[in-house]
Scaffold this motif. Structure first.
Motif, PDB file in Angstrom:
ATOM      1  N   LEU A  90       0.806  -1.436  -0.181  1.00  0.00           N
ATOM      2  CA  LEU A  90       0.448   0.090   0.182  1.00  0.00           C
ATOM      3  C   LEU A  90       1.171   1.700   0.364  1.00  0.00           C
ATOM      4  N   SER A  91       1.903   1.098   0.496  1.00  0.00           N
ATOM      5  CA  SER A  91       3.286   2.695   0.936  1.00  0.00           C
ATOM      6  C   SER A  91       3.710   2.488  -0.978  1.00  0.00           C
ATOM      7  N   GLY A  92       3.655   1.175  -1.362  1.00  0.00           N
ATOM      8  CA  GLY A  92       3.970   1.614  -2.746  1.00  0.00           C
ATOM      9  C   GLY A  92       3.492   2.145  -3.600  1.00  0.00           C
ATOM     10  N   LEU A  93       2.288   1.761  -3.411  1.00  0.00           N
ATOM     11  CA  LEU A  93       1.380   2.788  -3.993  1.00  0.00           C
ATOM     12  C   LEU A  93       0.741   4.109  -4.211  1.00  0.00           C
ATOM     13  N   GLU A  94       1.149   4.384  -2.950  1.00  0.00           N
ATOM     14  CA  GLU A  94       0.627   5.424  -2.568  1.00  0.00           C
ATOM     15  C   GLU A  94       1.209   6.761  -2.997  1.00  0.00           C
ATOM     16  N   GLU A  95       3.187   5.729  -3.293  1.00  0.00           N
ATOM     17  CA  GLU A  95       4.108   6.721  -4.377  1.00  0.00           C
ATOM     18  C   GLU A  95       4.010   6.625  -5.214  1.00  0.00           C
ATOM     19  N   SER A  96       3.648   5.548  -6.561  1.00  0.00           N
ATOM     20  CA  SER A  96       3.304   5.721  -7.344  1.00  0.00           C
ATOM     21  C   SER A  96       2.370   6.165  -7.564  1.00  0.00           C
ATOM     22  N   ALA A  97       1.125   6.789  -6.968  1.00  0.00           N
ATOM     23  CA  ALA A  97       0.288   7.660  -7.515  1.00  0.00           C
ATOM     24  C   ALA A  97       0.992   8.899  -7.538  1.00  0.00           C
ATOM     25  N   GLY A  98       2.497   8.932  -7.243  1.00  0.00           N
ATOM     26  CA  GLY A  98       2.611  10.595  -7.536  1.00  0.00           C
ATOM     27  C   GLY A  98       2.581  11.219  -5.660  1.00  0.00           C
ATOM     28  N   ALA A  99       2.760  10.912  -5.157  1.00  0.00           N
ATOM     29  CA  ALA A  99       2.508  11.417  -3.429  1.00  0.00           C
ATOM     30  C   ALA A  99       4.165  12.562  -3.740  1.00  0.00           C
ATOM     31  N   ALA A 100       4.806  12.312  -3.505  1.00  0.00           N
ATOM     32  CA  ALA A 100       5.775  13.604  -3.713  1.00  0.00           C
ATOM     33  C   ALA A 100       5.342  15.137  -4.519  1.00  0.00           C
ATOM     34  N   GLU A 101       4.737  14.835  -5.623  1.00  0.00           N
ATOM     35  CA  GLU A 101       4.329  15.563  -6.711  1.00  0.00           C
ATOM     36  C   GLU A 101       3.295  16.872  -6.040  1.00  0.00           C
ATOM     37  N   TRP A 102       2.445  15.485  -5.411  1.00  0.00           N
ATOM     38  CA  TRP A 102       1.333  16.324  -4.794  1.00  0.00           C
ATOM     39  C   TRP A 102       1.245  16.701  -3.545  1.00  0.00           C
ATOM     40  N   ARG A 103       2.963  16.462  -1.919  1.00  0.00           N
ATOM     41  CA  ARG A 103       3.181  17.035  -1.627  1.00  0.00           C
ATOM     42  C   ARG A 103       3.583  18.381  -2.222  1.00  0.00           C
ATOM     43  N   ARG A 104       4.377  18.737  -3.164  1.00  0.00           N
ATOM     44  CA  ARG A 104       5.645  20.009  -3.018  1.00  0.00           C
ATOM     45  C   ARG A 104       4.438  20.791  -3.845  1.00  0.00           C
ATOM     46  N   ALA A 105       3.215  20.206  -4.258  1.00  0.00           N
ATOM     47  CA  ALA A 105       1.882  21.199  -4.797  1.00  0.00           C
ATOM     48  C   ALA A 105       1.274  22.015  -4.076  1.00  0.00           C
ATOM     49  N   LEU A 106       1.021  20.749  -2.784  1.00  0.00           N
ATOM     50  CA  LEU A 106       0.005  21.341  -1.743  1.00  0.00           C
ATOM     51  C   LEU A 106       0.892  22.619  -0.723  1.00  0.00           C
ATOM     52  N   ALA A 107       2.025  21.699  -0.367  1.00  0.00           N
ATOM     53  CA  ALA A 107       3.052  23.021  -0.301  1.00  0.00           C
ATOM     54  C   ALA A 107       3.304  24.918  -0.620  1.00  0.00           C
ATOM     55  N   ASP A 108       2.701  24.136  -2.138  1.00  0.00           N
ATOM     56  CA  ASP A 108       3.542  25.528  -2.925  1.00  0.00           C
ATOM     57  C   ASP A 108       1.578  26.718  -2.880  1.00  0.00           C
ATOM     58  N   GLU A 109       0.976  26.402  -2.458  1.00  0.00           N
ATOM     59  CA  GLU A 109      -0.050  26.661  -2.825  1.00  0.00           C
ATOM     60  C   GLU A 109      -0.652  27.152  -1.808  1.00  0.00           C
ATOM     61  N   SER A 110      -1.621  28.536  -1.629  1.00  0.00           N
ATOM     62  CA  SER A 110      -1.911  29.036  -0.246  1.00  0.00           C
ATOM     63  C   SER A 110      -3.424  29.717   0.128  1.00  0.00           C
ATOM     64  N   ASP A 111      -3.903  29.044  -1.412  1.00  0.00           N
ATOM     65  CA  ASP A 111      -5.207  29.615  -1.234  1.00  0.00           C
ATOM     66  C   ASP A 111      -6.134  28.389  -1.195  1.00  0.00           C
ATOM     67  N   PRO A 112      -6.969  29.081   0.447  1.00  0.00           N
ATOM     68  CA  PRO A 112      -7.672  28.130   0.699  1.00  0.00           C
ATOM     69  C   PRO A 112      -8.532  26.612  -0.195  1.00  0.00           C
ATOM     70  N   ALA A 113      -9.391  27.921  -1.349  1.00  0.00           N
ATOM     71  CA  ALA A 113     -10.421  26.644  -2.242  1.00  0.00           C
ATOM     72  C   ALA A 113      -9.112  26.494  -2.385  1.00  0.00           C
ATOM     73  N   ARG A 114      -8.468  26.627  -3.311  1.00  0.00           N
ATOM     74  CA  ARG A 114      -7.088  26.111  -4.447  1.00  0.00           C
ATOM     75  C   ARG A 114      -6.643  24.999  -3.557  1.00  0.00           C
ATOM     76  N   LEU A 115      -6.608  25.047  -2.189  1.00  0.00           N
ATOM     77  CA  LEU A 115      -5.580  23.867  -1.949  1.00  0.00           C
ATOM     78  C   LEU A 115      -6.825  22.692  -1.280  1.00  0.00           C
ATOM     79  N   LEU A 116      -8.073  22.630  -0.722  1.00  0.00           N
ATOM     80  CA  LEU A 116      -8.906  21.712  -1.316  1.00  0.00           C
ATOM     81  C   LEU A 116      -9.111  20.784  -2.659  1.00  0.00           C
ATOM     82  N   ASP A 117      -9.379  21.924  -3.972  1.00  0.00           N
ATOM     83  CA  ASP A 117      -9.392  21.723  -4.940  1.00  0.00           C
ATOM     84  C   ASP A 117      -8.361  20.006  -5.123  1.00  0.00           C
TER      85      ASP A 117
END
Length: 226
Positions: A90-117
């Protein structure tokens, strides 16, 4: 024997340095590490096939070992238990789904609506990548080890959501009268695997589920019109 003058330590007759008692030699073997990684991947891939075809309860360590072409003792040596194999899978599947890229995108966003998107999109992507395996795991919750694994997964997801809600709250983005703890509860329930699997059983597409989840997160957490 003490080396004679002019005699090098590596020449015949020279005394080689000895290890101190209790000091072990450590060897670094890239080839050995590569073989170990390949063995680990074979075990994980074999377990995935068996979990999906026979279920978690119907799969044994011996069956995983046969499929992977290794001894059962090797599976135990690498993972320790069947539930640990599932956790690694399961951990490997999370990483294969692009977890690192999503974490970076979330960290770079500050708008609440866009964060939830972004979080809704990440949730749909991660659950969609592993839905068959998640369904198999949910069907084995009578197993204490699987229940413990599910509890750890829920805690991991709740902690990630807590960080997201705290960011929105610190920026004044939560709807009036909604406490951060209640906002966390709402987001945690909405992004659970049960609702995702229910949507999948209804025949919903990836986009339909993502749009629905995004709309609900906005409605439940943000001021009207956000």
């Amino acid at each position: 024997m003490t080396p004679q003058p002019g005699e090098r330590p590596n020449e015949p007759g020279a005394q080689r340095p000895r290890l101190q008692p209790g000091v072990a030699r450590h060897y670094h073997s890239p080839l050995r590490e590569q073989r170990a990684a390949r063995t680990r991947h074979r075990i994980i891939d074999s377990a995935r096939e068996l979990f999906l075809s026979d279920g978690f309860a119907g799969t044994t360590i011996a069956a995983i070992a046969r499929r992977a072409g290794v001894a059962p003792q090797t599976v135990y040596a690498v993972f320790g238990s069947k539930s640990a194999v599932l956790e690694a899978l399961l951990s490997g599947l999370e990483e294969s789904a692009g977890a690192a890229e999503w974490r970076r995108a979330l960290a770079d966003e500050s708008d609440p609506a866009r964060l939830l998107d972004l979080f809704a999109q990440w949730t749909a992507s991660m659950l969609g990548t592993s839905k068959e395996l998640l369904a198999a795991a949910r069907g084995a919750l009578q197993d204490p080890a699987v229940r413990e694994l599910a509890a750890r997964g829920d805690e991991h997801r709740r902690n990630a959501l807590r960080a997201l809600i705290d960011r929105i709250d610190e920026g004044g983005g939560l709807r009036a009268g909604l406490s951060p703890e209640h906002a966390l509860d709402r987001a945690w329930m909405l992004t659970g695997v049960e609702l995702f699997l229910a949507a999948d059983s209804c025949g919903w597409s990836h986009d339909e589920y993502t749009e629905w989840l995004t709309e609900l997160l906005h409605q439940q957490l943000l001021p009207a019109g956000s």
